[in-house]
Design a protein around this motif. Structure first.
Motif, PDB file in Angstrom:
ATOM      1  N   HIS A 135       6.648  -6.372  22.045  1.00  0.00           N
ATOM      2  CA  HIS A 135       8.006  -6.864  22.250  1.00  0.00           C
ATOM      3  C   HIS A 135       8.191  -7.306  23.700  1.00  0.00           C
ATOM      4  CE1 HIS A 135       8.229  -2.562  23.373  1.00  0.00           C
ATOM      5  NE2 HIS A 135       9.081  -2.997  24.298  1.00  0.00           N
ATOM      6  N   ILE A 136       9.263  -8.023  23.957  1.00  0.00           N
ATOM      7  CA  ILE A 136       9.607  -8.451  25.314  1.00  0.00           C
ATOM      8  C   ILE A 136      10.372  -7.318  25.984  1.00  0.00           C
ATOM      9  CG2 ILE A 136      10.773 -10.182  26.707  1.00  0.00           C
ATOM     10  CD1 ILE A 136       8.367 -11.211  25.071  1.00  0.00           C
ATOM     11  N   VAL A 152      15.078 -10.048  25.977  1.00  0.00           N
ATOM     12  CA  VAL A 152      14.462  -8.744  25.759  1.00  0.00           C
ATOM     13  C   VAL A 152      14.668  -8.332  24.303  1.00  0.00           C
ATOM     14  CG1 VAL A 152      14.719  -7.979  28.145  1.00  0.00           C
ATOM     15  CG2 VAL A 152      16.556  -7.572  26.523  1.00  0.00           C
ATOM     16  N   CYS A 153      13.791  -7.471  23.823  1.00  0.00           N
ATOM     17  CA  CYS A 153      13.803  -6.934  22.456  1.00  0.00           C
ATOM     18  C   CYS A 153      13.264  -7.910  21.408  1.00  0.00           C
ATOM     19  CB  CYS A 153      15.193  -6.466  22.022  1.00  0.00           C
ATOM     20  SG  CYS A 153      15.825  -5.083  22.990  1.00  0.00           S
ATOM     21  N   GLN A 154      12.908  -9.138  21.785  1.00  0.00           N
ATOM     22  CA  GLN A 154      12.273 -10.031  20.825  1.00  0.00           C
ATOM     23  C   GLN A 154      10.839  -9.564  20.578  1.00  0.00           C
ATOM     24  OE1 GLN A 154      12.776 -13.754  22.928  1.00  0.00           O
ATOM     25  NE2 GLN A 154      14.537 -14.350  21.690  1.00  0.00           N
ATOM     26  N   PHE A 155      10.336  -9.771  19.352  1.00  0.00           N
ATOM     27  CA  PHE A 155       8.975  -9.395  19.002  1.00  0.00           C
ATOM     28  C   PHE A 155       8.084 -10.631  19.069  1.00  0.00           C
ATOM     29  CE2 PHE A 155      11.653  -6.219  16.984  1.00  0.00           C
ATOM     30  CZ  PHE A 155      11.025  -5.035  17.375  1.00  0.00           C
ATOM     31  N   ASN A 170       9.977   1.739  35.220  1.00  0.00           N
ATOM     32  CA  ASN A 170      10.917   1.716  34.106  1.00  0.00           C
ATOM     33  C   ASN A 170      10.273   2.506  32.968  1.00  0.00           C
ATOM     34  OD1 ASN A 170      12.750   1.177  32.156  1.00  0.00           O
ATOM     35  ND2 ASN A 170      12.380  -1.022  32.038  1.00  0.00           N
ATOM     36  N   PRO A 171      10.676   3.760  32.736  1.00  0.00           N
ATOM     37  CA  PRO A 171       9.923   4.629  31.820  1.00  0.00           C
ATOM     38  C   PRO A 171      10.238   4.417  30.354  1.00  0.00           C
ATOM     39  CG  PRO A 171      11.749   5.827  32.774  1.00  0.00           C
ATOM     40  CD  PRO A 171      11.789   4.450  33.369  1.00  0.00           C
ATOM     41  N   LYS A 172      11.334   3.711  30.027  1.00  0.00           N
ATOM     42  CA  LYS A 172      11.750   3.631  28.641  1.00  0.00           C
ATOM     43  C   LYS A 172      11.560   2.242  28.075  1.00  0.00           C
ATOM     44  CE  LYS A 172      15.239   7.282  29.067  1.00  0.00           C
ATOM     45  NZ  LYS A 172      16.659   7.616  28.909  1.00  0.00           N
ATOM     46  N   SER A 173      11.189   2.195  26.807  1.00  0.00           N
ATOM     47  CA  SER A 173      11.099   0.923  26.103  1.00  0.00           C
ATOM     48  C   SER A 173      12.503   0.439  25.760  1.00  0.00           C
ATOM     49  CB  SER A 173      10.279   1.087  24.825  1.00  0.00           C
ATOM     50  OG  SER A 173      10.389  -0.061  24.007  1.00  0.00           O
ATOM     51  N   VAL A 174      12.679  -0.886  25.699  1.00  0.00           N
ATOM     52  CA  VAL A 174      13.979  -1.435  25.325  1.00  0.00           C
ATOM     53  C   VAL A 174      14.203  -1.353  23.817  1.00  0.00           C
ATOM     54  CG1 VAL A 174      14.032  -2.991  27.299  1.00  0.00           C
ATOM     55  CG2 VAL A 174      13.052  -3.777  25.140  1.00  0.00           C
ATOM     56  N   ILE A 175      13.159  -1.037  23.040  1.00  0.00           N
ATOM     57  CA  ILE A 175      13.271  -0.922  21.588  1.00  0.00           C
ATOM     58  C   ILE A 175      13.830   0.460  21.248  1.00  0.00           C
ATOM     59  CG2 ILE A 175      12.037  -1.014  19.400  1.00  0.00           C
ATOM     60  CD1 ILE A 175      12.207  -3.676  20.862  1.00  0.00           C
ATOM     61  N   THR A 176      14.962   0.485  20.573  1.00  0.00           N
ATOM     62  CA  THR A 176      15.637   1.763  20.313  1.00  0.00           C
ATOM     63  C   THR A 176      15.004   2.548  19.181  1.00  0.00           C
ATOM     64  OG1 THR A 176      17.211   0.619  18.868  1.00  0.00           O
ATOM     65  CG2 THR A 176      17.845   0.902  21.177  1.00  0.00           C
ATOM     66  N   ARG A 177      14.277   1.863  18.278  1.00  0.00           N
ATOM     67  CA  ARG A 177      13.601   2.560  17.189  1.00  0.00           C
ATOM     68  C   ARG A 177      12.331   1.806  16.828  1.00  0.00           C
ATOM     69  NH1 ARG A 177      13.756   0.136  12.360  1.00  0.00           N
ATOM     70  NH2 ARG A 177      15.218  -1.598  12.012  1.00  0.00           N
ATOM     71  N   PRO A 178      11.325   2.479  16.283  1.00  0.00           N
ATOM     72  CA  PRO A 178      10.076   1.804  15.918  1.00  0.00           C
ATOM     73  C   PRO A 178      10.313   0.750  14.837  1.00  0.00           C
ATOM     74  CG  PRO A 178       9.801   4.196  15.943  1.00  0.00           C
ATOM     75  CD  PRO A 178      11.263   3.929  16.040  1.00  0.00           C
ATOM     76  N   VAL A 179       9.668  -0.404  14.985  1.00  0.00           N
ATOM     77  CA  VAL A 179       9.737  -1.482  13.996  1.00  0.00           C
ATOM     78  C   VAL A 179       8.306  -1.835  13.603  1.00  0.00           C
ATOM     79  CG1 VAL A 179      10.426  -3.867  13.560  1.00  0.00           C
ATOM     80  CG2 VAL A 179      11.893  -2.375  14.930  1.00  0.00           C
ATOM     81  N   THR A 180       8.022  -1.889  12.324  1.00  0.00           N
ATOM     82  CA  THR A 180       6.677  -2.195  11.835  1.00  0.00           C
ATOM     83  C   THR A 180       6.547  -3.674  11.491  1.00  0.00           C
ATOM     84  OG1 THR A 180       7.235  -1.754   9.522  1.00  0.00           O
ATOM     85  CG2 THR A 180       6.510   0.129  10.869  1.00  0.00           C
ATOM     86  N   ASN A 181       5.300  -4.125  11.394  1.00  0.00           N
ATOM     87  CA  ASN A 181       5.049  -5.503  10.972  1.00  0.00           C
ATOM     88  C   ASN A 181       5.572  -5.752   9.562  1.00  0.00           C
ATOM     89  OD1 ASN A 181       3.797  -6.083  13.369  1.00  0.00           O
ATOM     90  ND2 ASN A 181       1.727  -5.690  12.618  1.00  0.00           N
TER      91      ASN A 181
END
Length: 398
Positions: free
Chosen positions: A341-342, A358-361, A295-306
């Protein structure tokens, strides 16, 4: 300068791992004494005090679920031999052999080598115990940037305490001692941004000397090494034949749900190398697996910072999940870092039943704040922790 800093961090990690081995070895020694497995034994007309029989100890490790099988038990004891914690009574064998041979803890016969590293950790343990047993302890949970950290102390407060307790003769001597503890990975600045200073900066004991160690943690250095990020990291999804039923639901960036098949319900990530079975014996036999599809792609559509997650009024909701692992793990995949992330959740696994999506941090693992960690480190924390996993996650408010 950056490479020098990386070298210091690597050295601190190696020293901290050795501290964990020493602590786990000492906890095992005390348990074996309590269980009467260590006792005086007679062999070839000679009595050897405080010994154990290797074969009996291997049996004990498997019986008490400290090792999933005899091979792992042997590896664990070999680790203790490598760190000079146990040895053959006559030093005739440099390896741990699963046989009716007598071995002994070096602490029981006075041959334990007190080198500089050991002395530093013994000093640190003594300070830690004294800090916790004080009538008005200065070591406590505190907040920094709206995050709670356990076992923390202010730098200047620690210096005052060391002088008051007679552990240091001057502030300079106390600062040198604390800097030594930091360089050995025993304490660190809560945000890992500063060396030790005699100021109001907040520091945390990274080593919890009173925590009960699982012996399988000793192998984590060998089996859970961080791997470089790659398209198929951290978890490879295998394409199985239509007859196979084991599957993951993987969410792609476009929010479409696609059914893909997996090798097994991974406890956390493929980096664990099957370590999930360490605590749960007899995993199911999944047979021969065909070719790999990643699975080559992350489920996160954009970077999220702390900073975005923790900023006041941010559109994120924190949830606490209690996940009880089954025979093949917890059933989810962690990816990324700072924050992690999940990436995938097994729809039939314990994590999905607990409400993981999925997508939870990943905010915390068993009470430890982990937003600043990468996924191999979080994987190690989960794999070496208890079977019942308590995680705090943050998800976007819809």
């Amino acid at each position: 300068m950056e490479s020098a800093g990386l070298g210091l961090r690597r050295k601190a990690a190696e020293r901290q791992h050795r501290a964990e081995v020493l602590l786990a070895g000492e906890q095992l020694r005390l348990r074996l004494h309590d269980g009467k497995l260590i006792k005086d034994r007679r062999y070839h007309l000679r009595t050897y005090p405080n010994c154990f029989v290797a074969k009996e100890l291997t049996d004990w490790l498997v019986e008490h679920k400290e090792a999933p099988d005899r091979e792992t038990g042997i590896r664990l004891m070999q680790k203790l031999m490598h760190h000079d914690i146990i040895h053959h009574v006559c030093d005739e064998h440099s390896d741990y052999k699963d046989a009716r041979l007598l071995y002994r803890f070096r602490k029981d016969d006075g041959t334990f080598p007190l080198d500089k590293d050991v002395k530093v950790f013994l000093r640190a343990q003594s300070l830690y115990e004294t800090l916790l047993d004080a009538e008005d302890p200065i070591l406590k949970a505190r907040e920094e940037n709206a995050v709670t950290y356990q076992r923390t102390v202010f730098g200047c407060e620690m210096i005052d305490w060391l002088i008051q307790e007679g552990e240091a003769g001057s502030r300079g001597e106390a600062v040198d001692l604390c800097r030594l503890l930091l360089e050995y990975g025993i304490i660190q600045h809560v945000l890992n941004k500063h060396h030790f200073f005699d100021t109001k900066l907040l520091y945390q004991f990274r080593v919890n000397f009173r925590r009960r160690r699982r012996l399988t943690e000793l192998l984590s250095e060998d089996t859970l090494r961080p791997m470089p990020e790659s398209p198929d990291s951290p978890f490879c999804l295998r394409k199985l034949s239509s007859e196979q039923s084991t599957s993951f639901l993987s969410v792609q960036p476009v929010k479409e749900i696609k059914l893909v098949s997996a090798v097994r319900r991974s406890s956390v990530t493929s980096l664990c190398g099957g370590a999930g079975s360490s605590f749960f014996p007899n995993p199911p036999n999944l047979g021969i697996l065909p070719s790999v599809e990643c699975n080559p792609k992350s489920v996160i559509t954009r970077p999220v910072t702390n900073e975005e997650l923790l900023s006041p009024g941010a559109p994120y909701l924190k949830k606490t999940l209690t996940i009880v692992g089954d025979a093949v793990g917890w059933g989810f995949v962690v990816r990324g870092g700072r924050p992690c992330h999940i990436q995938a959740v097994d729809p039939g696994g314990p994590a999905a039943a607990a409400g993981m999506k999925v997508c939870q941090f990943v905010f915390s693992v068993n009470g430890m704040y982990v937003l600043h960690l990468d996924y191999p480190t979080i994987s190690s924390l989960i794999m070496t922790g208890p079977r019942t996993l308590v995680m705090e996650v943050m998800e976007a408010i819809q």
